[in-house]
Design an enzyme around this catalytic site. Structure first.
Site, mmCIF file in Angstrom:
data_model
loop_
_atom_site.group_PDB
_atom_site.id
_atom_site.type_symbol
_atom_site.label_atom_id
_atom_site.label_comp_id
_atom_site.label_asym_id
_atom_site.label_seq_id
_atom_site.Cartn_x
_atom_site.Cartn_y
_atom_site.Cartn_z
ATOM 1 N N HIS A 1 -43.302 17.664 26.996
ATOM 2 C CA HIS A 1 -42.064 18.338 26.546
ATOM 3 C C HIS A 1 -42.110 19.784 27.082
ATOM 4 O O HIS A 1 -42.260 20.736 26.321
ATOM 5 C CB HIS A 1 -42.017 18.311 25.017
ATOM 6 C CG HIS A 1 -40.676 18.617 24.439
ATOM 7 N ND1 HIS A 1 -39.544 18.809 25.205
ATOM 8 C CD2 HIS A 1 -40.270 18.778 23.140
ATOM 9 C CE1 HIS A 1 -38.521 19.052 24.411
ATOM 10 N NE2 HIS A 1 -38.929 19.053 23.159
ATOM 11 N N ASP B 1 -46.359 18.996 14.391
ATOM 12 C CA ASP B 1 -45.224 18.193 14.849
ATOM 13 C C ASP B 1 -45.162 16.959 13.940
ATOM 14 O O ASP B 1 -46.122 16.683 13.199
ATOM 15 C CB ASP B 1 -45.464 17.800 16.330
ATOM 16 C CG ASP B 1 -44.310 17.035 16.954
ATOM 17 O OD1 ASP B 1 -43.220 16.998 16.361
ATOM 18 O OD2 ASP B 1 -44.515 16.455 18.049
ATOM 19 N N ARG C 1 -35.373 28.162 22.554
ATOM 20 C CA ARG C 1 -35.114 27.006 23.421
ATOM 21 C C ARG C 1 -33.942 27.322 24.352
ATOM 22 O O ARG C 1 -33.933 26.951 25.514
ATOM 23 C CB ARG C 1 -34.766 25.751 22.593
ATOM 24 C CG ARG C 1 -35.841 25.265 21.639
ATOM 25 C CD ARG C 1 -37.101 24.783 22.320
ATOM 26 N NE ARG C 1 -36.872 23.858 23.418
ATOM 27 C CZ ARG C 1 -36.515 22.572 23.271
ATOM 28 N NH1 ARG C 1 -36.393 22.041 22.091
ATOM 29 N NH2 ARG C 1 -36.341 21.798 24.327
ATOM 30 N N ARG D 1 -33.880 13.198 29.003
ATOM 31 C CA ARG D 1 -34.755 12.983 27.837
ATOM 32 C C ARG D 1 -34.878 11.482 27.630
ATOM 33 O O ARG D 1 -33.873 10.773 27.560
ATOM 34 C CB ARG D 1 -34.173 13.606 26.567
ATOM 35 C CG ARG D 1 -34.865 13.045 25.308
ATOM 36 C CD ARG D 1 -34.535 13.727 24.029
ATOM 37 N NE ARG D 1 -35.121 15.040 23.970
ATOM 38 C CZ ARG D 1 -35.324 15.709 22.835
ATOM 39 N NH1 ARG D 1 -35.005 15.165 21.669
ATOM 40 N NH2 ARG D 1 -35.843 16.912 22.853
ATOM 41 N N CYS E 1 -42.004 22.423 16.592
ATOM 42 C CA CYS E 1 -40.921 22.212 17.561
ATOM 43 C C CYS E 1 -39.618 21.823 16.870
ATOM 44 O O CYS E 1 -38.538 22.038 17.423
ATOM 45 C CB CYS E 1 -41.337 21.145 18.565
ATOM 46 S SG CYS E 1 -41.882 19.621 17.773
ATOM 47 N N GLN F 1 -39.956 22.829 25.775
ATOM 48 C CA GLN F 1 -40.361 23.263 24.427
ATOM 49 C C GLN F 1 -41.465 24.318 24.508
ATOM 50 O O GLN F 1 -41.467 25.314 23.792
ATOM 51 C CB GLN F 1 -40.858 22.031 23.633
ATOM 52 C CG GLN F 1 -41.369 22.342 22.247
ATOM 53 C CD GLN F 1 -40.257 22.767 21.287
ATOM 54 O OE1 GLN F 1 -39.242 22.098 21.189
ATOM 55 N NE2 GLN F 1 -40.445 23.867 20.594
HETATM 56 N N1 NVA Z 1 -43.151 14.506 19.158
HETATM 57 C C1 NVA Z 1 -41.754 14.596 18.783
HETATM 58 C C2 NVA Z 1 -41.130 15.822 19.344
HETATM 59 C C3 NVA Z 1 -39.694 16.037 18.957
HETATM 60 C C4 NVA Z 1 -39.112 17.261 19.545
HETATM 61 C C5 NVA Z 1 -41.038 13.350 19.263
HETATM 62 O O1 NVA Z 1 -41.247 12.954 20.418
HETATM 63 O O2 NVA Z 1 -40.286 12.768 18.499
HETATM 64 N N1 CP Z 2 -37.650 20.370 19.562
HETATM 65 C C1 CP Z 2 -36.743 19.530 20.072
HETATM 66 O O1 CP Z 2 -36.877 19.062 21.189
HETATM 67 O O2 CP Z 2 -35.711 19.277 19.251
HETATM 68 P P1 CP Z 2 -34.571 18.199 19.508
HETATM 69 O O3 CP Z 2 -35.201 16.851 19.371
HETATM 70 O O4 CP Z 2 -33.555 18.468 18.444
HETATM 71 O O5 CP Z 2 -34.019 18.397 20.875
#
Ligand code: NVA
Ligand code: CP
Length: 342
Positions: free
Chosen positions: A146, A242, A328, A119, A283, A149
């Protein structure tokens, strides 16, 4: 013994062993459906307390350059459920990026582990990690995509409605991010009706939209963009949003995004405009109240208590966000199992 999922679309032909999971553009509709079927089987096994340690003795490394609750825990708990062990490498404490290149890190980790989760920031990083790793690499979120997700999101829609073809999924908010992009891709692949409701400058990039429209020609999917939230959400099966500012983006963006995206907040009026049986998805994490550190700062600075979704919708009986979060685990397990099994 590994129990194959019951597969409707002839997907016993699907073989994902040794594959990376970097973005859904790399996968066929049949492969995506297969992963969903495997996730369904694994969910049942977990619920029934049946042991499913199919990957006993294997080990995975999890690189997190950004924070995470769901993704980290799904990989870690999922690895344990499947009989594996997992090592967490956080934003600090490893040499990656600072003193060691991605290429070198990939070669080192691949010599010790059976799979690597990443990540972080640019999609290029995870692609490069995969290029230099001889073991599967899984994308746990980048700025652009992602993909794990999406599997959980689609599984949740499938559990709700039983089928996916033609289902209208509307994304309201910052659609030019990992989640907006990936939703458009998965809808195109699975013959769904994707609608992006956002100001034009926050629609997904044109190149990606064109690519998805091309995929849609072969799957009977529909891809639409609109700035009109009432037109976009009409008759929706699922409404998704989101956060307005994603991880890695500067705090200074909040002011501009609040101005741009407040008209796209998912509230009771928006949900009423969808089908009666429509569900709400997110998400997570979500700013549906002011009970977090950032939520409080935003309230002090801009005087708002809720952002992309109202607390009323988030807590309503149309909300499936916690079912989605649980999924998830099952879907990430499916990805690990299918790419690592013998
Ligand atoms: N768009 C958000 C998704 C978090 C799961 C981010 O990248 O922070
Ligand atoms: N939805 C998601 O990816 O959550 P986290 O950032 O907690 O992993």
């Amino acid at each position: 013994m590994y129990v194959y999922a019951t597969c409707k679309g002839g997907c016993t032909m699907v073989d994902l062993r040794g594959r990376d999971f970097l973005k859904l553009l790399d996968f066929t509709p049949m492969e995506i459906r297969h992963l969903l079927d495997v996730a369904k089987t694994l969910k049942k096994q977990k619920r029934n307390g049946e042991s499913h340690r199919y990957l006993k003795g294997k080990q995975i490394a999890m690189i997190f350059e950004k924070d995470s609750t769901r993704t980290r825990c799904a990989f870690e708990a999922g690895a344990h459920d499947l009989g594996m062990e997992a090592t967490y490498l956080g934003p600090t404490g490893s040499q990656m990026g600072k003193k060691e290149t991605i290429e070198d890190t990939a070669r080192v980790l691949a010599s010790m582990y059976d799979g690597i989760e990443y990540r972080g920031f640019d999609q290029e990083i995870v692609e490069s990690l995969a290029k230099y790793s001889k073991v599967p690499v899984w994308n746990g979120l980048t700025n652009e995509f992602h993909p794990t997700q999406m599997l959980a999101d689609i599984m949740t829609i499938q559990e709700e409605f039983g089928n996916l073809k033609g289902r209208k999924l509307v994304f309201c908010g910052d659609a030019r991010n990992n989640v907006g992009n990936s939703l458009m891709v998965v809808c195109a692949k699975l013959g769904m009706h994707f609608v992006c409701c956002a100001p034009k400058n926050l629609w997904p990039e044109e190149n990606l939209t064109d690519e998805c429209r091309k995929i849609a020609e072969g799957t009977s999917a529909k891809i639409e963009m609109t700035e009109d939230i009432m037109e976009g959400t009409k008759n929706a099966d699922a409404i998704y949003t989101d956060v307005w500012v994603s991880m890695g983006e500067p705090m200074e963006l909040w002011e501009e995004r609040i101005k741009l995206l407040s008209p796209y907040q998912v509230n009771a009026k928006v949900m009423k405009n969808a089908k009666k049986e429509a569900i709400f998805l997110h998400c997570l994490p979500s700013f549906h109240n002011n009970e977090t550190t950032i939520g409080k700062q935003i309230e002090e600075k801009f005087g708002i208590k809720e952002m992309e979704v109202t607390d009323e919708v988030f807590e309503s009986n149309q909300s499936r966000v916690f079912e989605e979060a649980e999924n998830r685990l099952h879907t990430i397990k499916a990805v690990m199992l299918e790419t690592l099994k013998k």
